[in-house]
Write a protein that holds these residues in place. Structure first.
Motif, mmCIF file in Angstrom:
data_model
loop_
_atom_site.group_PDB
_atom_site.id
_atom_site.type_symbol
_atom_site.label_atom_id
_atom_site.label_comp_id
_atom_site.label_asym_id
_atom_site.label_seq_id
_atom_site.Cartn_x
_atom_site.Cartn_y
_atom_site.Cartn_z
ATOM 1 N N GLN A 203 -0.780 -33.682 20.691
ATOM 2 C CA GLN A 203 0.574 -33.985 21.127
ATOM 3 C C GLN A 203 1.546 -33.018 20.470
ATOM 4 N N GLY A 204 2.783 -33.014 20.976
ATOM 5 C CA GLY A 204 3.785 -32.129 20.405
ATOM 6 C C GLY A 204 4.964 -31.983 21.336
ATOM 7 N N ILE A 205 5.678 -30.864 21.180
ATOM 8 C CA ILE A 205 6.892 -30.594 21.940
ATOM 9 C C ILE A 205 6.792 -29.209 22.562
ATOM 10 N N VAL A 206 7.182 -29.108 23.834
ATOM 11 C CA VAL A 206 7.302 -27.802 24.499
ATOM 12 C C VAL A 206 8.767 -27.370 24.400
ATOM 13 N N LYS A 207 8.999 -26.142 23.911
ATOM 14 C CA LYS A 207 10.353 -25.653 23.671
ATOM 15 C C LYS A 207 10.573 -24.309 24.350
ATOM 16 N N PHE B 212 14.447 -28.108 23.441
ATOM 17 C CA PHE B 212 13.416 -28.775 24.227
ATOM 18 C C PHE B 212 13.375 -28.232 25.648
ATOM 19 N N ALA C 201 5.155 -32.787 30.369
ATOM 20 C CA ALA C 201 6.028 -33.205 29.283
ATOM 21 C C ALA C 201 7.149 -34.063 29.858
ATOM 22 N N LEU D 84 8.388 -33.774 25.206
ATOM 23 C CA LEU D 84 7.240 -34.378 24.517
ATOM 24 C C LEU D 84 6.034 -34.456 25.443
ATOM 25 N N THR E 271 -1.040 -32.349 16.037
ATOM 26 C CA THR E 271 0.276 -32.064 16.608
ATOM 27 C C THR E 271 0.457 -30.552 16.713
ATOM 28 N N ASN F 239 3.117 -27.665 18.654
ATOM 29 C CA ASN F 239 4.292 -27.365 19.467
ATOM 30 C C ASN F 239 4.112 -26.016 20.152
ATOM 31 N N TRP F 240 4.641 -25.910 21.369
ATOM 32 C CA TRP F 240 4.519 -24.660 22.126
ATOM 33 C C TRP F 240 5.912 -24.146 22.474
ATOM 34 N N LYS F 241 6.053 -22.825 22.516
ATOM 35 C CA LYS F 241 7.311 -22.196 22.918
ATOM 36 C C LYS F 241 7.052 -21.258 24.087
#
Length: 789
Positions: free
Chosen positions: A30-34, A39, A54, A59, A94, A96-98
């Protein structure tokens, strides 16, 4: 019975152990795409054929098999797709991707060409996209959309620096101007003021589809310009942006100072997103390169402009979206100068002197747009649905014509009232490689009421009430991922009702009657026509991606012009036949390392013309209906030399003739070139963008207009007839600099006409009207401050 119970318990135990083992072998990632702004909502995370999205706050959460390497594909429209080879994971993790925004113009997402989001590289015709970044650079110099389009789009004629876009055609034919797909133009009475319908600060991008198009139907004989409005670029509940700028002449500062303020709020909360914006702008006196007042006829000097914009979106479920958009725009000239006519024979420019202008302020009195849309994915058979309804109401004010109407002055208004509804569906027919195919189909309905009365209430162009119903179907097929085929069909059913009316008596300079007043019996005009389009593109080789297309366009010509100049007692005796255009185009795109090149050649034919020609005998403009043949080519290149240095340029050439004797040929002695109102002089553009520091960016733009000389002088007057003047070349440079003080604060400097070129804009040269024979604006400055929060 005991044995059966024991057997059942044993089976239950086995299944429980298997289930526990399965759970134990699954891990959650899991994590956040930015993106660079925070976000990134609704990005897609794909593993094989399984996709997850997401949420609105970026998220995401996916389950993987423990200890098994996988490949993830993270994507979102307008961003570079991220492919990640994920190693064996043993526990919940966790990550996160950018995602990076797409910088390659060939991969930009557009909606105008096919009425659905699609990558530019898959379009089978010429499309130019002006990105948000390019818009911001242009606004820092001059926020006039007619100038921005002329600088950025090959094939669009030069700007006249005016509230009217007369003569600013696309590839020699009238274009359909839209806001989010809603027409701002009316083919019933082409007032040629539609390019200035919205402020550029509320635009996400501008999409220009060139050549006749059957996708949008009536009015798009030369192509279309679609203003795509902003979407929130943050996942925050509340964010804002304030822009303040000062503008004025660097040749003569006195009374030339003006200002502009733009306030915007935007954000996302739960299932809602919103953008709210207000813009107010006031320009001072426009001065030419010598410091003299630019002729005030439709000048953008001393003009007050206002724009109010609101977009509210609601997403009740992942596959549904409701959206409501309202836009108000007004731009009126409140000049303190009266016109001093120019002298066409001696080359004396038009200018102004202090005094109260006759009539009411000219420009766009108001333009209201209200647009509601509903989108639903996976309706049936994976069909997506878009349904929308809209309302547009505008009024434009023109200059006073002295002594023209029944021996007196007259000032006209253009009224346009539209109501419409559309339904658009898309169904995937084949969704298995190596072949994919989609079918798009729907129905467009439009009610357009247009008129052009005089301010005092007299009728010049009567109310024309048009009902337009058009079913359509479009298909696209992708073979082996590289060969793209698109085709479509549209049927136009048009009915125009006109009441009985009386034309106005038109007089000459000496008060004598040029055309008498005539009682005209109204009635209904009916048009039914089928339009077809087809195109191919081959994308396998980045070095050479060719395309070929054929498309038909349709327009009910400028009926209002024919009605107001009627010399018959009934509308069924007036030539109001519609124009049907056939557009042929051949081109290619090429990409090699940092170089991207596009080239296209085109031909546009019609059996009936819509050229406005000047009649020296009556001093009036009439519409010529001879067959037309227009042709030309365009070249555009962009070269990324280093990550901090980028250069681009374009060249566009358009020419056209009319078959005066109607024998199907265009090379007879009596056949004539189309005049300057239709065909622009060749145009060259160039741009250099340099980032010497991460906080500093510099841009130098160039627009060059070349010579066009196709007509002879009038033997009696010794000057060229109206619309036939020679266009002499001129060269314009502009400069923009942006300095980022901190993360949220930016300063900008823009200089228009950097080298203070002393010139007549192209329209002033070919128009050959003393009141419009004005010089272009001299060197001018624009200082700006932008703050985000």
């Amino acid at each position: 019975m005991m044995k059966n119970l024991q057997l059942s318990l044993f089976i239950l135990l086995v299944f429980s152990l298997v289930s526990l083992t399965t759970v134990a072998q699954s891990v959650k990632v899991q994590g956040i795409v930015k993106d660079e702004n925070g976000f990134l909502p609704f990005a897609t995370i794909k593993i094989g054929r399984t996709s997850n999205n997401a949420d609105a706050k970026g998220l995401y959460g996916i389950y993987l098999s423990a200890g098994v390497p996988v490949t993830l594909k993270i994507s979102s429209a307008g961003y570079q797709t991220l492919l990640v080879n994920l190693p064996a994971i043993q526990r919940d993790t966790t990550i996160n991707w950018k995602l990076e925004k797409i910088q390659n113009d060939l991969d930009e997402v557009v909606v105008s060409a096919t009425r659905r989001p699609e990558q530019l590289r898959n379009i089978t015709s010429s499309v130019t996209v002006i990105s948000r970044k390019k818009l911001e650079n242009e606004i820092a110099i001059n926020p006039d959309l007619t100038a921005i389009l002329a600088n950025q789009v090959p094939g669009i004629a030069p700007s006249a620096q005016s509230g009217s876009n007369v003569g600013q055609n696309l590839r020699g034919r009238p274009m359909l101007v839209m806001i989010d797909g809603v027409s701002q133009s009316s083919p019933l009475r082409n007032a040629e003021v539609d390019l200035r319908s919205i402020d550029p600060s509320v635009l996400q991008q501008v999409e220009v589809v060139k050549g006749a198009t059957a996708i949008y139907g009536n009015g798009a004989a030369g192509g279309l310009v679609n203003y795509i409005t902003l979407v929130p670029d943050t996942a925050q509940k509340f964010a804002g942006k304030t822009d303040i700028s000062y503008n004025g002449s660097l040749v003569k500062l006195k009374n030339s100072a003006g200002g502009r303020i733009s306030q915007m709020f935007y954000g996302k909360t739960n299932k809602f997103d919103y953008v709210l914006s207000g813009v107010a702008e006031q320009t001072g006196e426009y001065r030419d390169a010598k410091g003299d007042i630019v002729g005030p006829n439709y000048s953008l000097g001393e003009t007050d402009s206002y724009n109010a914009f609101a977009k509210i979106g609601y997403q009740p479920t992942k596959n549904q979206r409701l959206q409501l958009v309202y836009n108000f725009y007004s731009s009126l000239q409140h000049s303190n100068y009266t016109l001093i006519n120019g002298n066409l024979a001696t080359g004396q420019k038009a200018t102004g002197k202090l005094g109260a202008p006759a009539g009411i302020p000219t420009g766009n009195q108001y333009n209201h747009n209200l647009h509601f849309s509903y989108k639903l994915d996976s309706l049936f058979l994976k069909t997506s649905l878009t349904a929308d309804a809209y309302y547009e109401n505008r009024e434009d004010v023109f200059y006073v014509s002295a002594g023209r109407f029944d021996g007196g002055d007259g000032q006209s208004l253009a009224h346009n009232d539209k109501k419409g509804a559309r339904i658009f569906l898309q169904t995937p027919i084949i969704d298995h490689l190596p072949v994919t195919a989609n079918l798009a189909y729907g129905l467009d309905f439009l009610r357009d009421k247009t008129s052009q009365p005089l301010v005092d209430g007299r009728v010049w162009v009567p109310t024309m009430d048009m009902t337009n119903l058009a079913p359509f179907v479009q298909a696209d097929v992708n073979l082996f991922r590289n060969l793209i085929f698109k085709t479509g069909f549209r049927y136009e059913h048009v009915n125009i009702d006109v009441d009985d009316y009386q034309t106005l008596r038109i007089t000459g300079a000496n008060g004598a009657t040029v055309t008498p007043s005539i009682n005209v019996t109204g009635g209904a005009l009916k048009y039914n026509t089928a339009l077809f389009n087809a195109g191919f593109k081959y994308n396998k080789l980045p070095l050479f991606s060719p395309f070929v297309s054929y498309s038909q366009g349709f327009s009910v010509m400028d009926i209002g012009l024919a009605l107001r100049d009627a010399r018959a007692s009934s509308i069924d005796k007036i030539n109001t036949d519609a124009v049907r255009v056939n557009n042929y185009e051949l081109g290619f795109e090429s990409s090699f390392k940092g170089l991207k090149l596009t080239a296209s050649a085109y031909r546009s034919t019609s059996k009936l013309g819509i050229e406005v020609v000047y009649d020296p005998a009556t001093t009036l403009y009439n519409t010529n209906r001879s067959p037309e043949n227009i042709y030309g080519y365009e070249l555009a290149a962009n070269f990324i030399i280093t990550p901090s240095l980028n250069i681009s340029g374009s060249y566009s050439y358009t020419e056209g003739k009319r078959d005066v004797n109607g024998n199907g040929k265009y090379n007879d002695p009596e056949d004539l070139y189309l005049n300057g109102r239709r065909i622009s002089a060749p145009k060259i553009t160039g741009s250099i963008n340099y980032l010497p520091l991460r906080v500093l960016d510099l841009t130098l733009n160039y627009t060059g207009i070349m010579k066009r000389d196709r007509f002879e002088k009038n033997a009696t007057s010794g000057i060229y007839n109206g619309n036939e003047g020679v266009v002499e070349p001129y060269n314009l440079f502009s400069f923009a600099a942006g300095f980022r003080v901190n993360k949220n604060t930016r300063l900008s400097l823009g200089i228009d006409n950097l080298f203070n070129e002393d010139y007549f804009p192209a329209r002033a040269q070919w128009f050959m009207q003393p009141g419009f024979y004005s010089k272009g604006r001299g060197r001018a400055v624009n200082l700006g401050l932008s703050v985000r929060y």
